[in-house]
Design a protein around this motif. Sequence first.
Motif, mmCIF file in Angstrom:
data_model
loop_
_atom_site.group_PDB
_atom_site.id
_atom_site.type_symbol
_atom_site.label_atom_id
_atom_site.label_comp_id
_atom_site.label_asym_id
_atom_site.label_seq_id
_atom_site.Cartn_x
_atom_site.Cartn_y
_atom_site.Cartn_z
ATOM 1 N N ALA A 1 13.968 43.512 123.925
ATOM 2 C CA ALA A 1 13.328 42.535 124.807
ATOM 3 C C ALA A 1 12.010 43.109 125.308
ATOM 4 O O ALA A 1 11.999 44.117 126.014
ATOM 5 N N LEU A 2 10.911 42.468 124.932
ATOM 6 C CA LEU A 2 9.571 42.878 125.340
ATOM 7 C C LEU A 2 9.034 41.849 126.322
ATOM 8 O O LEU A 2 9.547 40.734 126.402
ATOM 9 N N PHE A 3 7.960 42.211 127.035
ATOM 10 C CA PHE A 3 7.338 41.204 127.885
ATOM 11 C C PHE A 3 5.828 41.267 127.777
ATOM 12 O O PHE A 3 5.244 42.288 127.437
ATOM 13 N N LEU A 4 5.228 40.127 128.033
ATOM 14 C CA LEU A 4 3.779 39.952 128.025
ATOM 15 C C LEU A 4 3.262 40.033 129.450
ATOM 16 O O LEU A 4 3.945 39.603 130.379
ATOM 17 N N GLU A 5 2.048 40.563 129.602
ATOM 18 C CA GLU A 5 1.406 40.632 130.915
ATOM 19 C C GLU A 5 0.028 39.994 130.831
ATOM 20 O O GLU A 5 -0.515 39.844 129.747
ATOM 21 N N ARG A 6 -0.554 39.682 132.002
ATOM 22 C CA ARG A 6 -1.901 39.104 132.067
ATOM 23 C C ARG A 6 -2.824 39.980 132.902
ATOM 24 O O ARG A 6 -3.257 39.566 133.972
ATOM 25 N N PRO A 7 -3.149 41.163 132.462
ATOM 26 C CA PRO A 7 -3.991 42.032 133.298
ATOM 27 C C PRO A 7 -5.389 41.463 133.533
ATOM 28 O O PRO A 7 -6.011 41.760 134.549
ATOM 29 N N THR A 8 -5.860 40.635 132.603
ATOM 30 C CA THR A 8 -7.192 40.036 132.756
ATOM 31 C C THR A 8 -7.116 38.515 132.709
ATOM 32 O O THR A 8 -8.124 37.859 132.449
ATOM 33 N N GLY A 9 -5.927 37.962 132.919
ATOM 34 C CA GLY A 9 -5.767 36.519 132.931
ATOM 35 C C GLY A 9 -5.236 35.928 131.642
ATOM 36 O O GLY A 9 -4.872 34.762 131.596
ATOM 37 N N THR A 10 -5.180 36.710 130.569
ATOM 38 C CA THR A 10 -4.668 36.242 129.280
ATOM 39 C C THR A 10 -3.475 37.105 128.890
ATOM 40 O O THR A 10 -3.531 38.336 128.988
ATOM 41 N N GLU B 1 -0.893 39.385 127.025
ATOM 42 C CA GLU B 1 -0.981 40.378 125.948
ATOM 43 C C GLU B 1 0.191 41.336 126.060
ATOM 44 O O GLU B 1 0.787 41.495 127.123
ATOM 45 N N LEU B 2 0.520 41.956 124.917
ATOM 46 C CA LEU B 2 1.514 43.033 124.918
ATOM 47 C C LEU B 2 0.834 44.296 125.419
ATOM 48 O O LEU B 2 -0.296 44.588 125.029
ATOM 49 N N ARG B 3 1.521 45.050 126.264
ATOM 50 C CA ARG B 3 1.011 46.319 126.774
ATOM 51 C C ARG B 3 2.149 47.335 126.735
ATOM 52 O O ARG B 3 3.185 47.076 126.165
ATOM 53 N N ARG B 4 1.957 48.469 127.357
ATOM 54 C CA ARG B 4 2.992 49.505 127.508
ATOM 55 C C ARG B 4 3.524 50.017 126.172
ATOM 56 O O ARG B 4 4.655 50.473 126.081
ATOM 57 N N GLY B 5 2.735 49.881 125.120
ATOM 58 C CA GLY B 5 3.176 50.329 123.808
ATOM 59 C C GLY B 5 4.097 49.350 123.112
ATOM 60 O O GLY B 5 4.624 49.662 122.038
#
Length: 193
Positions: A89-98, A100-104
């Motif tokens: 289970a992965l999650f998407l984030e919006r660090p700049t408003g869009t 994206e996958l982060r954290r590797g």
Amino acid sequence: MTDEEVLHEFRSCDALLEGHFVLSSGRHSAHYLQCARVLMNPDRADRLARALAQKLPREVRAAIDVVVSPAMGGIIIGHEMGRALGKDALFLERPTGTFELRRGFRFEAGAKVLMVEDVVTTGLSSREAIAAVAREGGKVIAEAALVDRSEGTADLGVPFYPLIDINFPTYAEDEIPSALAARPVTRPGSRTI
């Protein structure tokens, strides 16, 4: 799990709120489902995720490579769905408003993804998350959510499997009934976090 059993889970932990709320979609409502409260208990979260997983057709469950959910609201139920389905289970984030996958986080090109949300109202966040998965090389084959409060109008572009449909009315800024407008406004969603 019946609709009444699902509602009982929300009521039992004061997760069904009444007041004047501005939802993440920007629409106004006299009701808010605080999924973080219903999911704060691991046993309850597990029960709800297992019930939601059972809503998925067998062929969808068999095809899933990975579960993806949008932060913030979808993280807990996404994780529990991963557990129920035996998938990462992965999650998407919006660090700049869009989104994206982060954290590797990453998945194989062409990976078949189950998108998991807590609540769908207009489907905007879901469509944005589905587009992010496509940019990362995956393919969302279906979406599951604890609650559909779109009154069946959310067009996600993929098959949609909610645990329960709850049709509390929502209003655009210029449609708010006077009784609701007279109440103090609360913005409980996570879109601006």
